[in-house]
Design a protein around this motif. Structure first.
Motif, PDB file in Angstrom:
ATOM      1  N   ILE A  40      31.474  -6.053  -7.174  1.00 45.52           N
ATOM      2  CA  ILE A  40      32.078  -7.323  -6.984  1.00 45.52           C
ATOM      3  C   ILE A  40      31.655  -7.974  -5.756  1.00 45.52           C
ATOM      4  O   ILE A  40      31.407  -9.120  -5.720  1.00 45.52           O
ATOM      5  CB  ILE A  40      33.520  -7.057  -6.727  1.00 45.52           C
ATOM      6  CG1 ILE A  40      34.304  -6.642  -8.219  1.00 45.52           C
ATOM      7  CG2 ILE A  40      34.453  -8.107  -6.337  1.00 45.52           C
ATOM      8  CD1 ILE A  40      35.854  -6.220  -7.966  1.00 45.52           C
ATOM      9  N   PHE A  41      31.433  -6.967  -4.424  1.00 47.68           N
ATOM     10  CA  PHE A  41      31.438  -7.748  -3.350  1.00 47.68           C
ATOM     11  C   PHE A  41      30.052  -7.944  -3.163  1.00 47.68           C
ATOM     12  O   PHE A  41      29.569  -8.750  -2.287  1.00 47.68           O
ATOM     13  CB  PHE A  41      31.619  -6.639  -2.182  1.00 47.68           C
ATOM     14  CG  PHE A  41      33.335  -6.729  -1.967  1.00 47.68           C
ATOM     15  CD1 PHE A  41      34.004  -7.524  -1.432  1.00 47.68           C
ATOM     16  CD2 PHE A  41      33.943  -4.952  -2.246  1.00 47.68           C
ATOM     17  CE1 PHE A  41      35.316  -7.631  -1.543  1.00 47.68           C
ATOM     18  CE2 PHE A  41      35.348  -5.321  -2.137  1.00 47.68           C
ATOM     19  CZ  PHE A  41      35.955  -6.476  -1.687  1.00 47.68           C
ATOM     20  N   SER A  42      28.999  -7.328  -3.931  1.00 51.86           N
ATOM     21  CA  SER A  42      27.653  -7.790  -3.907  1.00 51.86           C
ATOM     22  C   SER A  42      27.241  -9.028  -4.685  1.00 51.86           C
ATOM     23  O   SER A  42      26.220  -9.846  -4.128  1.00 51.86           O
ATOM     24  CB  SER A  42      26.499  -6.448  -4.420  1.00 51.86           C
ATOM     25  OG  SER A  42      26.689  -6.532  -5.797  1.00 51.86           O
ATOM     26  N   ASN A  43      28.142  -9.218  -5.264  1.00 53.74           N
ATOM     27  CA  ASN A  43      27.948 -10.526  -6.358  1.00 53.74           C
ATOM     28  C   ASN A  43      28.900 -11.755  -5.776  1.00 53.74           C
ATOM     29  O   ASN A  43      29.010 -12.909  -6.253  1.00 53.74           O
ATOM     30  CB  ASN A  43      28.333 -10.315  -7.737  1.00 53.74           C
ATOM     31  CG  ASN A  43      27.367  -9.541  -8.528  1.00 53.74           C
ATOM     32  OD1 ASN A  43      25.863  -9.639  -8.023  1.00 53.74           O
ATOM     33  ND2 ASN A  43      27.402  -8.887  -9.545  1.00 53.74           N
ATOM     34  N   PHE A  44      29.402 -11.480  -4.725  1.00 55.64           N
ATOM     35  CA  PHE A  44      30.417 -12.383  -3.952  1.00 55.64           C
ATOM     36  C   PHE A  44      29.806 -13.748  -3.646  1.00 55.64           C
ATOM     37  O   PHE A  44      30.507 -14.826  -3.938  1.00 55.64           O
ATOM     38  CB  PHE A  44      31.250 -11.733  -2.848  1.00 55.64           C
ATOM     39  CG  PHE A  44      32.419 -12.455  -2.400  1.00 55.64           C
ATOM     40  CD1 PHE A  44      33.646 -12.448  -3.501  1.00 55.64           C
ATOM     41  CD2 PHE A  44      32.417 -13.161  -1.195  1.00 55.64           C
ATOM     42  CE1 PHE A  44      34.600 -13.149  -2.890  1.00 55.64           C
ATOM     43  CE2 PHE A  44      33.555 -13.531  -0.722  1.00 55.64           C
ATOM     44  CZ  PHE A  44      34.722 -13.581  -1.703  1.00 55.64           C
TER      45      PHE A  44
END
Length: 163
Positions: A40-44
């Motif tokens: 989730i946070f890497s593609n944010f």
């Protein structure tokens, strides 16, 4: 008397399985949750949708199931720890309350241990024959049997005669 108890052996084997399975399921749940959060946070900022978001949906229930299995597996150890932490506190509280309980018990035991003078209302020690305030007699005599009776009695304790 070192006989093996098959029921206890089964119980210990079940606990061991719960501990191992709980640890594995908990670890897998943590890994899945971490993978889901990292995705989730890497593609944010990229604008791409997360592809491993489903890992969170498996990870959180797996963490809960693993924790429950471990709590069942370690139930005796947890209970023993709680007991060892609680009993000294309860003993300390009991020691602090002991004088108050003794005072209450003593007061309850001493209740009714006095005789009230019918003439002046003064409390006198039980067994006193005369009032310490006015000097009047505290005990009367039954007119039927001659036994001593306490003041305020409506019947003789010895023969039952109405006074």
């Amino acid at each position: 008397m070192n006989e093996r108890d098959p029921q206890n052996e089964r119980h210990e084997k079940t606990k061991k399985i719960l501990k191992i399975a709980g640890g594995i399921v908990l670890a897998a749940g943590i890994i899945l949750a971490v993978v889901g959060f990292v995705d989730i946070f890497s593609n944010f900022g990229s604008g791409d949708p997360p592809s491993r978001f489903w890992c969170l949906f498996l990870g959180f229930p797996a963490i809960a199931v693993g924790a429950v299995l471990l709590s069942f597996g370690f139930h005796r150890e947890i209970g023993r720890y709680v007991k060892n932490e609680s009993v000294p506190v309860l003993n300390e509280a009991a020691n602090e309350l002991r004088p108050a309980v003794r005072d209450i018990a003593s007061a309850a035991r001493d209740a009714g241990q006095s005789v009230v003078c019918p003439a002046c209302g003064e409390e006198n020690e039980k067994g006193s024959k005369f009032c310490k305030n006015c000097g009047k007699t505290l005990l009367s005599v039954c007119p039927v049997c001659g036994e001593e009776i306490e003041p305020g009695s409506q019947f003789c304790n010895h023969c039952g005669a109405k006074l």
